[in-house]
Every structure is written in structure tokens, then in C-alpha cells.
Design a protein around this motif. Structure first.
Motif, PDB file in Angstrom:
ATOM      1  N   ALA A 211     -15.812  -6.486  59.894  1.00  0.00           N
ATOM      2  CA  ALA A 211     -14.765  -5.636  59.312  1.00  0.00           C
ATOM      3  C   ALA A 211     -15.237  -4.196  59.208  1.00  0.00           C
ATOM      4  N   ILE A 212     -16.493  -4.018  58.815  1.00  0.00           N
ATOM      5  CA  ILE A 212     -17.063  -2.667  58.714  1.00  0.00           C
ATOM      6  C   ILE A 212     -17.131  -2.021  60.096  1.00  0.00           C
ATOM      7  N   GLU A 213     -17.588  -2.795  61.086  1.00  0.00           N
ATOM      8  CA  GLU A 213     -17.667  -2.263  62.454  1.00  0.00           C
ATOM      9  C   GLU A 213     -16.275  -1.883  62.973  1.00  0.00           C
ATOM     10  N   GLY A 214     -15.278  -2.689  62.642  1.00  0.00           N
ATOM     11  CA  GLY A 214     -13.910  -2.403  63.081  1.00  0.00           C
ATOM     12  C   GLY A 214     -13.389  -1.092  62.524  1.00  0.00           C
ATOM     13  N   VAL A 215     -13.687  -0.847  61.240  1.00  0.00           N
ATOM     14  CA  VAL A 215     -13.267   0.409  60.612  1.00  0.00           C
ATOM     15  C   VAL A 215     -13.937   1.595  61.297  1.00  0.00           C
ATOM     16  N   LEU A 216     -15.253   1.468  61.527  1.00  0.00           N
ATOM     17  CA  LEU A 216     -15.984   2.557  62.184  1.00  0.00           C
ATOM     18  C   LEU A 216     -15.462   2.809  63.591  1.00  0.00           C
ATOM     19  N   SER A 217     -15.116   1.742  64.298  1.00  0.00           N
ATOM     20  CA  SER A 217     -14.597   1.881  65.658  1.00  0.00           C
ATOM     21  C   SER A 217     -13.275   2.642  65.650  1.00  0.00           C
ATOM     22  N   ASP A 218     -12.407   2.314  64.691  1.00  0.00           N
ATOM     23  CA  ASP A 218     -11.118   3.005  64.580  1.00  0.00           C
ATOM     24  C   ASP A 218     -11.315   4.482  64.249  1.00  0.00           C
ATOM     25  N   LEU A 219     -12.246   4.749  63.323  1.00  0.00           N
ATOM     26  CA  LEU A 219     -12.487   6.130  62.906  1.00  0.00           C
ATOM     27  C   LEU A 219     -13.063   6.976  64.041  1.00  0.00           C
ATOM     28  N   LEU A 220     -13.791   6.329  64.944  1.00  0.00           N
ATOM     29  CA  LEU A 220     -14.442   7.055  66.035  1.00  0.00           C
ATOM     30  C   LEU A 220     -13.563   7.195  67.273  1.00  0.00           C
ATOM     31  N   GLY A 222     -11.391   8.659  69.937  1.00  0.00           N
ATOM     32  CA  GLY A 222     -11.252  10.057  70.355  1.00  0.00           C
ATOM     33  C   GLY A 222     -12.528  10.846  70.208  1.00  0.00           C
ATOM     34  N   SER A 223     -13.557  10.225  69.643  1.00  0.00           N
ATOM     35  CA  SER A 223     -14.821  10.916  69.444  1.00  0.00           C
ATOM     36  C   SER A 223     -15.626  10.947  70.733  1.00  0.00           C
ATOM     37  N   ASP A 224     -16.343  12.046  70.954  1.00  0.00           N
ATOM     38  CA  ASP A 224     -17.234  12.151  72.103  1.00  0.00           C
ATOM     39  C   ASP A 224     -18.347  11.113  71.972  1.00  0.00           C
ATOM     40  N   ASN A 225     -18.621  10.400  73.047  1.00  0.00           N
ATOM     41  CA  ASN A 225     -19.713   9.430  73.073  1.00  0.00           C
ATOM     42  C   ASN A 225     -19.522   8.314  72.047  1.00  0.00           C
ATOM     43  N   LYS A 226     -18.291   7.827  71.903  1.00  0.00           N
ATOM     44  CA  LYS A 226     -17.984   6.776  70.939  1.00  0.00           C
ATOM     45  C   LYS A 226     -18.842   5.532  71.159  1.00  0.00           C
ATOM     46  N   ALA A 227     -18.986   5.101  72.402  1.00  0.00           N
ATOM     47  CA  ALA A 227     -19.739   3.878  72.706  1.00  0.00           C
ATOM     48  C   ALA A 227     -21.167   3.975  72.201  1.00  0.00           C
ATOM     49  N   LYS A 228     -21.797   5.145  72.387  1.00  0.00           N
ATOM     50  CA  LYS A 228     -23.173   5.337  71.935  1.00  0.00           C
ATOM     51  C   LYS A 228     -23.252   5.262  70.418  1.00  0.00           C
ATOM     52  N   LYS A 229     -22.289   5.852  69.742  1.00  0.00           N
ATOM     53  CA  LYS A 229     -22.292   5.848  68.277  1.00  0.00           C
ATOM     54  C   LYS A 229     -22.135   4.433  67.733  1.00  0.00           C
ATOM     55  N   ILE A 230     -21.246   3.643  68.335  1.00  0.00           N
ATOM     56  CA  ILE A 230     -21.063   2.257  67.908  1.00  0.00           C
ATOM     57  C   ILE A 230     -22.320   1.441  68.205  1.00  0.00           C
ATOM     58  N   GLU A 231     -22.920   1.687  69.357  1.00  0.00           N
ATOM     59  CA  GLU A 231     -24.143   0.968  69.734  1.00  0.00           C
ATOM     60  C   GLU A 231     -25.258   1.220  68.713  1.00  0.00           C
ATOM     61  N   LEU A 232     -25.417   2.480  68.318  1.00  0.00           N
ATOM     62  CA  LEU A 232     -26.461   2.820  67.349  1.00  0.00           C
ATOM     63  C   LEU A 232     -26.151   2.239  65.978  1.00  0.00           C
ATOM     64  N   LEU A 233     -24.869   2.217  65.617  1.00  0.00           N
ATOM     65  CA  LEU A 233     -24.462   1.618  64.342  1.00  0.00           C
ATOM     66  C   LEU A 233     -24.834   0.140  64.319  1.00  0.00           C
ATOM     67  N   GLN A 234     -24.544  -0.539  65.403  1.00  0.00           N
ATOM     68  CA  GLN A 234     -24.871  -1.967  65.481  1.00  0.00           C
ATOM     69  C   GLN A 234     -26.386  -2.188  65.463  1.00  0.00           C
ATOM     70  N   LYS A 235     -27.086  -1.442  66.308  1.00  0.00           N
ATOM     71  CA  LYS A 235     -28.522  -1.639  66.459  1.00  0.00           C
ATOM     72  C   LYS A 235     -29.301  -1.277  65.196  1.00  0.00           C
ATOM     73  N   ASN A 236     -28.959  -0.138  64.611  1.00  0.00           N
ATOM     74  CA  ASN A 236     -29.756   0.366  63.497  1.00  0.00           C
ATOM     75  C   ASN A 236     -29.312  -0.139  62.122  1.00  0.00           C
ATOM     76  N   LEU A 238     -25.950  -2.664  61.308  1.00  0.00           N
ATOM     77  CA  LEU A 238     -25.289  -3.963  61.161  1.00  0.00           C
ATOM     78  C   LEU A 238     -26.086  -5.114  61.765  1.00  0.00           C
ATOM     79  N   GLU A 239     -26.877  -4.854  62.805  1.00  0.00           N
ATOM     80  CA  GLU A 239     -27.671  -5.920  63.407  1.00  0.00           C
ATOM     81  C   GLU A 239     -29.108  -5.926  62.890  1.00  0.00           C
ATOM     82  N   ASN A 240     -29.400  -5.056  61.935  1.00  0.00           N
ATOM     83  CA  ASN A 240     -30.733  -5.048  61.348  1.00  0.00           C
ATOM     84  C   ASN A 240     -31.011  -6.383  60.648  1.00  0.00           C
ATOM     85  N   GLN A 241     -32.227  -6.868  60.771  1.00  0.00           N
ATOM     86  CA  GLN A 241     -32.577  -8.188  60.244  1.00  0.00           C
ATOM     87  C   GLN A 241     -32.304  -8.302  58.743  1.00  0.00           C
TER      88      GLN A 241
END
Length: 641
Positions: A211-220, A222-236, A238-241
């Protein structure tokens, strides 16, 4: 403003009048003067209001004058008293308006200095005045600061790593903000939070993270480099141990704490609320551990000072080429958004604010976690993230040219690795070009940006356009200002060929506490204007010895703002004095100086100011002796017995 224009602006459909002249008579409304005086409780002398508007439980009272004076407030106060006597459940906005110009004065609920709305300088429509009574949160700076510490303790208990906490809280805030907006909540209550808990408790941890990732995806969007921002959000994040280890109960407790102890005490739609939100984000960084002892998070009050000395307003395009967590960009955006409201209607302000967010804020960051943090930080403050670029600023020249900045604010890394710096800037570095740290202590970043502005001006000159000048305020170690090393001195000499050194401020020793230990100064340049003018003259540079900012070190809290016996901020008084001295190039012994300097000279106030002996006392001499003794022991010249 004419009566007709006032009615058209607020809305003629809301106009209520009960006399043939279009005025509103409280005597008529009460059924007679005797009845009105009985309701009020005393004789009345003023009872015919010029213009009255009503929508649901909101009333707007307008009294017009050719040129209103202080005594006219008493007359409007009489109308307010009669309004409350006849309609006690109504919420009231009171306005004095000139008919010979557009000057107005607006109060909410009561007519006194405390309830005067100083930012309401233009007449607006009825919907705007309705919104003034529908703020869903109040601003409480002290409560937010206190609860920030307890939130950090909670995350420590939940085993969330220190370096994750700031962005983790930021993403949770964005999720909460989105829920509240979608549900149209006006007031955050315990009952409302309990209704959210009933939903969260039925969700899996994976569902909450999704749900948190979905909100961030919606907010981003039209943003430049959206895929990279979502990737970093997940990696750093939401997917942190450690984050993945959180149970549903943990998530529920954390989200509840953020809503009840932080978010409900910040009205993010107000300028003050934006300032508190910025304070919260920076304060939270103080509680997190630093992987690098040289990381320097710029204090909020210093970013604000640098915005003021460079003249940030709604017309300026801002760049930070090493933006880190985005503190400079957030502070600049907050300042610009506040300026958008000044002297504008709500619709006009919203249009200007959209332009600021989309076209005025530009940042570059090379470190992944800091890039994610800056993106989150900008989103929390209402977007402006779309022009934050991931990369090495030395290889983002076209991005900078496109940004076309009017102001550059930055705190470049003081120990950047030479491997990431282009060869053209390392020609005279000798062995240092293959060393571990940038020998210029950050000056090379300033030099590079100066070259980009020169390139912009070379093209403008070719196209027949006037030269562009850019204000730059940059934090650098005092070693760069002293410049006793050949490499640093070479950089300084080079900088003054195309740019003017306007000022250098020596800042408090512990300015970055509890992060980096570097002593810093703030240099102010006008890029695109040579230090030595065409006729050979040199503008004097202002030097400020700004060592005392009214902050004190406190354990677990960093440097904390101090207040006088009347509750007034010591910093605010000091900041205004700093600005006054700088703007007027005023010389005060022990505090400021002016001098003509070259790149080979020392760029610190200490080299040019006169000592103010009137402030010296016995403790100063003792402290000097103590410092000297400590130096001798540290250097091994004497030994403590």
C-alpha cells in the motif's frame, strides 16, 4: 476597491442585505432597536453594515471606507458584537476595505492583533474564507520536536536501522497524508485513527508495504526517472530486512504514533506548517547515526539564512548540485511557496505554486540513499521532486543548463573522491589526483558550476542576449578561505576571473554537530560578474564573524535554539542583525569588516576585523590560556603530569 467589485469578488450569490440601499441593518434583523440592544446588552450606535455575505455557518462582514483608520476598527467591532448576539453559532470573518485603493485588513473571529490575518492582503472569494475555518490540523512546533525524539526511540525498539529511519518515516508520512486526503478528513481524532487501525490490523505486513509503495508510485507519476526512484525505495526501504521483519502490530503502532504524535500537529497547507515539517525532517536526521563522520547535514536555520542572503522568492530558479537530503531545496521551495501567497488570491497563488514546484527547484545527488531521501523530502513538502536528478553533477552539465538557475545553494562534500572529478580540474593536483580525498575541500564543485554559468553566458553573448548573473551561497571548510595550500589558492584565483566574491561568513565551530566536525564558512558569489571590473576597480568583499547564532549543544538533540526571558528566539534577532550588517556593508568591531581581496588573500573576517576589546573579561584570558595549553599537550610539546 468599489462596492461592486467587492461583491463580485467574494460572490454576489452569498450577499445578504435587508435595506433598500443594499446594506445590512442589525436593527432590522433584530426586529427593532430595542430588541437589538436587549440582545447585545447595551445601547448601540452603529448598526448598519456596508456589506454582509453568508454561506452555511460562515459569515463575512465588510465595512468600506475611503481610507480606513484605527477608529474604524471600533465600528467594525460593534458590528461583530451584534452579529454574534443575533447569530451566535456563526463563524465570522471581518474585513475593512478601502474604496480608493485595494488595501484591506482581515480578522478571524475577533478583532484584535492576535486574530489579525497578516497574510490576507487581497480580497478573495467566499470559498477561500470558508477554508480559513476548516484547517484540519494545528501547528505545534514544540510538541512535534518532543515527539520526534519519542518516535526515534520507538523505531529503535522496533530494530529499524538508524540510517533508514528518516526515509522510513518519510514514506510512512506520505502514506498517511494520502489516506487523510482521500478520506477528506477535516479533523484528526482518536476515533478516526481507531478506524484506520481496524483496517491495518486485518492487513498482512506485505499488504501494508504494498500500500505504501502504491501511494509512492502514484505520487511519482510524471516524475523524471520514476522507475529509478521506485527501485531505490524498494531496495533501500521496503525490501530492507529489518523493515520486512515488522509484524502487522508493529506497523499499526508506528503508523498510529506518526498520525497522533506528529502529523496532527502540522498543518502542511500553511507556511508555518511547512517550516515545522522541515524542522521535523532535519531533527530526525540528527537522531540517526552517520555512516560517514564527515557527513554534514546543513542546519535548518543556516539554510534559511542562505536563502535570505541570496534573495529567494517566487521568481527564482534554484539549483543544488550536491543536494543530499534536499534541505536547501526544501527550504527554498517553502520560501517560494510562501511568497506565492503574498498579495495574491487563492487561485492566483495556486497557479504560481504549481509553477514553482514544476519549474523552479533543481537538484543533483550521486549517493543512492541521499537521493531517495531528497525525493521523499520533496514529496512530503508537496512535490517539487520531478527535477531531482540521480548522478554525478560533473557529468550533468546539460541538466544544469536546462535548469538555468538564478540562485545556487549548496554544501558540497569536503572529502569527495578524486576519481569522480573530471581530469580538466585535476591538472595541477600532482599526486593528489590519485589520492583518497579532494584536495580543494569542495572548491572544485564551485569552480565547475562557475564554468557552466560561463558557458551559458558565452552562448547568450553569441545570441545577442545580456549576460546572466547567478547568486551562489556555498558552505565550505574554513581551510578553503584561508587558502594556504597551492591547490586551493589556485582555485580561488581562478574563481575570481569570472565571478565576484560578495561575502564570507565565519560560522559557529559546531555548526554540523552531531554530524561532521568541520569548521565551516559561507561564501557568497555573484557568478558571471568578474571580481575585477572592466575599469580595473574591485568591489569590497563583506566579511562577517558570525560565531554566535543563539544555539546550544544538547545531548541527543544536537544544537538547540535558545530563547530569551520573553520567549523570543535569540536566533531570529541574531539573523536579522547578520542580514542588516551584510546588506549595508556595515563594519562593527569584533563582528564584521570589509576589504578588497584577491584570490591569493585570506578570505576570513578574522584577518580584517578589529577586536572589540570592550567585551573582553577575565574568563576570555583564562580560556585562551586553556586552549594554548591543550594545543601544547596535543602536539606533544609538554606532557600532563
Amino acid at each position: 476597491m468599489l462596492r461592486y467589485n467587492i461583491i463580485e469578488t467574494i460572490g454576489k450569490e452569498f450577499l445578504t442585505s435587508n435595506t433598500e440601499t443594499g446594506e445590512y441593518s442589525y436593527v432590522y434583523a433584530a426586529g427593532g432597536k430595542t430588541q437589538l440592544e436587549k440582545k447585545v446588552g447595551h445601547p448601540v450606535s452603529h448598526f448598519k453594515l456596508d456589506i454582509r455575505f453568508e454561506y452555511d455557518d460562515i459569515v463575512v462582514l465588510v465595512e468600506t471606507k475611503q481610507h480606513f483608520i484605527l477608529n474604524d476598527e471600533k465600528q467594525l467591532k460593534d458590528y461583530l458584537e451584534e452579529e454574534k448576539a443575533l447569530h451566535p453559532t456563526k463563524k465570522v470573518i471581518c474585513i475593512l476595505a478601502n474604496t480608493t485603493n485595494d488595501k484591506i485588513k482581515v480578522w478571524k473571529s475577533f478583532i484584535d492583533n492576535e486574530h489579525l490575518l497578516i497574510n490576507e492582503t487581497v480580497l478573495d472569494k467566499m470559498s477561500h474564507y470558508v477554508k480559513l475555518f476548516k484547517i484540519n490540523k494545528s501547528n505545534d512546533r514544540e510538541t512535534v520536536l518532543k515527539n520526534t525524539y519519542s518516535l526515534n526511540e520507538l523505531l529503535h525498539k522496533k530494530d529499524i536501522d538508524e540510517h533508514l529511519r528518516s526515509q522510513f518515516v518519510g514514506t510512512c508520512l506520505l502514506y498517511i497524508k494520502d489516506i487523510i486526503k482521500k478520506k477528506g478528513i477535516v479533523l484528526i481524532t482518536k476515533e478516526f485513527v481507531n478506524s484506520l487501525k481496524e483496517i491495518w490490523i486485518l492487513m498482512t505486513p506485505k499488504g501494508i508495504r504494498g500500500a505504501i509503495e502504491g501511494v509512492l508510485s502514484d505520487l511519482l507519476d510524471g516524475s523524471d526517472n520514476k522507475a529509478k526512484k521506485i527501485e531505490l525505495l524498494q531496495k533501500n526501504i521496503l525490501e530492507n530486512q529489518k523493515v520486512r521483519a515488522l509484524k502487522t502490530d508493529d506497523w499499526t503502532e508506528i503508523l498510529e504514533t506518526i498520525i497522533l504524535k506528529i502529523y496532527r500537529y502540522i498543518d502542511t497547507d500553511s507556511s508555518e506548517g511547512q517550516d515545522i515539517l522541515n524542522m521535523f525532517f532535519i531533527a530526525f536526521n540528527k537522531y540517526t547515526g552517520k555512516a560517514d563522520k564527515n557527513q554534514a547535514f546543513t542546519p535548518d536555520h543556516i539554510t534559511e539564512f542562505m536563502c535570505r542572503i541570496t534573495g529567494v522568492d517566487r521568481t527564482k530558479r534554484i539549483l543544488d548540485a550536491t543536494c543530499g537530503s534536499g534541505s536547501f531545496l526544501v527550504q527554498a521551495m517553502v520560501k517560494e511557496l510562501a511568497d506565492c501567497r503574498r498579495g495574491k488570491t487563492e487561485d492566483e497563488a495556486l497557479s504560481l505554486m504549481k509553477k514553482v514546484k514544476e519549474e523552479h527547484i533543481y537538484g543533483i545527488e550521486i549517493e543512492e540513499k541521499a537521493y531517495g531521501l531528497s525525493t521523499t523530502n520533496m514529496l512530503i513538502h508537496g512535490d517539487g521532486n520531478s527535477n531531482i536528478k540521480f548522478g554525478n553533477c560533473f557529468y550533468c552539465k546539460q541538466f544544469i543548463i536546462k535548469a538555468n538557475p538564478d540562485i545556487i545553494l549548496m554544501n558540497p562534500p569536503y572529502n569527495a573522491k578524486p576519481i569522480g572529478i573530471p581530469e580538466k580540474y585535476k591538472i595541477d593536483w600532482g599526486k593528489s589526483k590519485n589520492g583518497k580525498e579532494d584536495p580543494t575541500k569542495g572548491l572544485v564543485f564551485v569552480h565547475f558550476l562557475s564554468d557552466v554559468i560561463k558557458e551559458i553566458n558565452d552562448k547568450r553573448e553569441k545570441d545577442g542576449l545580456p549576460h546572466k548573473t547567478v547568486k551562489m551561497a556555498v558552505l565550505l571548510p574554513v581551510a578553503t578561505a584561508i587558502g594556504n595550500k597551492t591547490i586551493i589558492q589556485s582555485q580561488k584565483v581562478s574563481m575570481l576571473k569570472n565571478n565576484t566574491l560578495e561575502a564570507v561568513f565565519t560560522l559557529p565551530n559546531d555548526i554540523f554537530y552531531p554530524g561532521a566536525s568541520a569548521s565551516a564558512c559561507c561564501m557568497v558569489f555573484t557568478l558571471g560578474e568578474p571580481h575585477i571590473k572592466a575599469d580595473g576597480t574591485v568591489k569590497e568583499t563583506f566579511f562577517g564573524y558570525y560565531k554566535e547564532d543563539g544555539f546550544k549543544k544538547k545531548k541527543n538533540l544536537g544544537r538547540v535554539e535558545q530563547f530569551d526571558e520573553n520567549g523570543n528566539s535569540k536566533w531570529k534577532a541574531i539573523e536579522n542583525e547578520w542580514l542588516k550588517l551584510f546588506r549595508n556593508h556595515k563594519v562593527v568591531d569584533g563582528l564584521s569588516a570589509t576589504a578588497e581581496v584577491s584570490g591569493k588573500d585570506e578570505w576570513l573576517c578574522e584577518a580584517y576585523m578589529k577586536t572589540d576589546y570592550s567585551t573582553l573579561c577575565q574568563e576570555d584570558f583564562q580560556q585562551t590560556l586553556n586552549n594554548y595549553l591543550a594545543y601544547l599537550i596535543r602536539e606533544g610539546k609538554i606532557y600532563e603530569s
